[in-house]
Design an enzyme around this catalytic site. Structure first.
Site, PDB file in Angstrom:
ATOM      1  N   ASP A  12      29.920 -55.874 -27.009  1.00 10.09           N
ATOM      2  CA  ASP A  12      29.957 -57.025 -26.090  1.00 10.09           C
ATOM      3  C   ASP A  12      28.520 -57.475 -25.778  1.00 10.09           C
ATOM      4  OD1 ASP A  12      30.286 -55.474 -22.773  1.00 10.09           O
ATOM      5  OD2 ASP A  12      29.306 -54.745 -24.607  1.00 10.09           O
ATOM      6  N   ASP A  17      23.573 -53.856 -26.455  1.00  9.62           N
ATOM      7  CA  ASP A  17      24.397 -53.977 -27.656  1.00  9.62           C
ATOM      8  C   ASP A  17      23.566 -54.544 -28.808  1.00  9.62           C
ATOM      9  OD1 ASP A  17      26.127 -54.725 -25.134  1.00  9.62           O
ATOM     10  OD2 ASP A  17      27.540 -53.918 -26.586  1.00  9.62           O
ATOM     11  N   ASN A  39      30.431 -57.606 -21.048  1.00  4.33           N
ATOM     12  CA  ASN A  39      29.213 -58.056 -20.355  1.00  4.33           C
ATOM     13  C   ASN A  39      29.304 -59.534 -19.992  1.00  4.33           C
ATOM     14  OD1 ASN A  39      27.591 -55.725 -20.251  1.00  4.33           O
ATOM     15  ND2 ASN A  39      27.131 -55.943 -22.440  1.00  4.33           N
ATOM     16  N   THR A 124      30.821 -50.085 -28.114  1.00  4.98           N
ATOM     17  CA  THR A 124      29.794 -50.149 -27.062  1.00  4.98           C
ATOM     18  C   THR A 124      30.143 -51.166 -25.977  1.00  4.98           C
ATOM     19  OG1 THR A 124      28.470 -51.828 -28.216  1.00  4.98           O
ATOM     20  CG2 THR A 124      28.003 -49.508 -28.735  1.00  4.98           C
ATOM     21  N   PHE A 165      30.648 -48.703 -16.457  1.00  2.00           N
ATOM     22  CA  PHE A 165      31.148 -50.072 -16.611  1.00  2.00           C
ATOM     23  C   PHE A 165      32.192 -50.221 -17.724  1.00  2.00           C
ATOM     24  CE2 PHE A 165      31.075 -54.605 -16.277  1.00  2.00           C
ATOM     25  CZ  PHE A 165      31.092 -55.115 -17.568  1.00  2.00           C
ATOM     26  N   ASN A 166      31.902 -49.780 -18.944  1.00  2.00           N
ATOM     27  CA  ASN A 166      32.805 -50.034 -20.075  1.00  2.00           C
ATOM     28  C   ASN A 166      34.189 -49.439 -19.833  1.00  2.00           C
ATOM     29  OD1 ASN A 166      30.967 -51.487 -21.602  1.00  2.00           O
ATOM     30  ND2 ASN A 166      30.185 -49.674 -22.644  1.00  2.00           N
ATOM     31  N   HIS A 239      21.555 -48.117 -23.485  1.00  2.00           N
ATOM     32  CA  HIS A 239      22.857 -47.432 -23.483  1.00  2.00           C
ATOM     33  C   HIS A 239      23.508 -47.456 -24.870  1.00  2.00           C
ATOM     34  CE1 HIS A 239      22.574 -47.542 -19.104  1.00  2.00           C
ATOM     35  NE2 HIS A 239      22.461 -48.839 -19.131  1.00  2.00           N
ATOM     36  N   ASP A 240      23.745 -48.664 -25.385  1.00  2.00           N
ATOM     37  CA  ASP A 240      24.535 -48.797 -26.612  1.00  2.00           C
ATOM     38  C   ASP A 240      23.795 -48.304 -27.844  1.00  2.00           C
ATOM     39  OD1 ASP A 240      25.706 -51.928 -25.307  1.00  2.00           O
ATOM     40  OD2 ASP A 240      26.526 -49.927 -25.067  1.00  2.00           O
TER      41      ASP A 240
HETATM   42  O1  RIB Z   1      27.362 -49.085 -18.661  1.00  2.00           O
HETATM   43  C1  RIB Z   1      26.599 -49.553 -19.749  1.00  2.00           C
HETATM   44  C2  RIB Z   1      27.450 -50.343 -20.686  1.00  2.00           C
HETATM   45  O2  RIB Z   1      27.954 -51.493 -20.034  1.00  2.00           O
HETATM   46  C3  RIB Z   1      26.679 -50.882 -21.903  1.00  2.00           C
HETATM   47  O3  RIB Z   1      27.550 -50.946 -22.995  1.00  2.00           O
HETATM   48  C4  RIB Z   1      26.288 -52.263 -21.487  1.00  2.00           C
HETATM   49  O4  RIB Z   1      26.128 -53.151 -22.608  1.00  2.00           O
HETATM   50  C5  RIB Z   1      27.475 -52.668 -20.681  1.00  2.00           C
HETATM   51  O5  RIB Z   1      28.463 -53.145 -21.586  1.00  2.00           O
HETATM   52 CA    CA Z   2      27.825 -53.008 -24.237  1.00  2.00          CA
END
Ligand code: RIB
Ligand code: CA
Length: 327
Positions: A12, A17, A39, A124, A165-166, A239-240
């Site tokens: 996303d 990403d 996102n 991701t 979040f994801n 993160h990703d």
């Molecule tokens: O929590 C981090 C994740 O949430 C990452 O994948 C970032 O791109 C958001 O999607």
């Molecule tokens: Ca992401």
């Protein structure tokens, strides 16, 4: 015949990403990129994936397939506070000249996994597309090599105290993925917060000077500014990119086998990845993994690997060399 690992990247974009795409495209055999609302809206993250591929000069050879625009059971929650209104604010890029492929992301995932052995799914963003593919064709769970998820946490959350979040965006989808029987690698926020780049890294990107490196610097600049506005330190967490790096070079991450499930009903814990690593009785799990992994599990048998420790210098060496190697 490519010797690179065959992957589908479900994402996303999203600044981090985009870093994952830059790593995957150079080091893995990316069969396709599928997009998911997260996102930002599906329309925007799909455009952003295409824009990123165009920066890398790979938009002709790698297809982008749009997926679900919202989670399975709840309205979409986006993250404009971190990624801006377009989902990829910061870099100034031309409108894309390529478009998404006709096929729906879920159909692409199912058809590709059923037609190819040893495909790894790297996810991701929220897991809606992957869960929908499993619902459409449950056999993909036994056909995929593994599913590497950036999401969840072995410890703390980020979107809520308990949830990352994801997973928080679509807990029902995450529940389906973690319980599908495939081998899942979880690159949680406990790991990815060990992968935060700062101004000095951004300046190194500028020195590299390739189009990809300057794109990386622009992404980092915006991401850091947003973190500062959010009252966070001047850093940008990759993160990703960690989930992708784990598939590129498994030695970069120390992980432990554990049972991971997803809380769906807790008033305070909905979207939490509940990780059972009570078998890791050592004070320092990564030191005692081998010994503890032989010990009896108190809870359910492990269904996943939870990432615990990142070799950050090794990650940065991979990222710098990747950015240098783009034209
Ligand atoms: O929590 C981090 C994740 O949430 C990452 O994948 C970032 O791109 C958001 O999607
Ligand atoms: Ca992401």
């Amino acid at each position: 015949m490519s010797t690179k690992k065959k992957v589908i990247l479900d994402c996303d974009p999203g600044h981090d990403d985009a870093f994952g795409i830059m790593l995957a495209v150079q080091h893995l055999d990316v069969l396709g990129i599928t997009t998911i609302g997260g996102n930002c809206t599906l329309e925007n993250v799909t455009r952003n994936a295409i824009k990123t591929l165009e920066v890398l000069g790979k938009a002709d050879e790698i297809g982008v397939y749009a997926g679900h625009s919202c989670p399975m059971a709840v309205p979409l929650v986006t993250a404009p506070n971190f990624h801006g209104e377009t989902g990829l604010d910061g870099p100034v890029l031309p409108e894309p000249t390529h478009t998404a492929r006709e096929q729906h992301a879920v159909d692409f995932i199912v058809d590709t996994v059923m037609a190819n052995d040893d495909v790894t799914i790297i996810a991701t963003g929220p897991l809606t597309n992957v869960a929908a593919a499993l619902n459409r064709e449950p056999r993909i769970a036994e056909r995929v090599s593994e599913i590497c998820v950036m999401g969840g946490s072995v410890t703390f959350g980020n979107w809520t105290p308990a949830a990352e979040f994801n997973i928080f965006v679509d807990p029902e989808a995450a529940y389906r993925v973690f319980n599908c029987g495939a081998h899942v690698k979880m690159t949680g926020i406990n790991l990815t917060r060990q992968c935060c780049i700062g101004i000095e890294h951004m300046e190194e990107f500028r020195k590299i000077g390739t189009k990809a490196a300057n794109f990386a610097a622009d992404l980092t600049d915006f991401f850091i500014q947003q973190d500062i506005k959010e009252g966070e330190p001047p850093i940008a967490c990759m993160h990703d990119a960690c989930a992708v790096a784990w598939i590129i070079d498994p030695s970069l991450i120390v992980a432990a086998p554990m049972h991971i499930d997803v809380e769906l009903n807790g008033a305070l814990t909905r979207g939490m990845t509940v990780c059972d690593y009570r078998h890791l009785r050592g004070v320092d799990p990564k030191v005692d993994i081998e010994r503890d992994a032989q010990m009896s599990y108190r809870g359910e048998e492990p269904n996943a690997e939870g990432a615990l420790e990142l070799d950050f210098p090794g990650f940065m060496e991979l990222l710098y060399s990747t950015l240098k190697n783009y034209d």
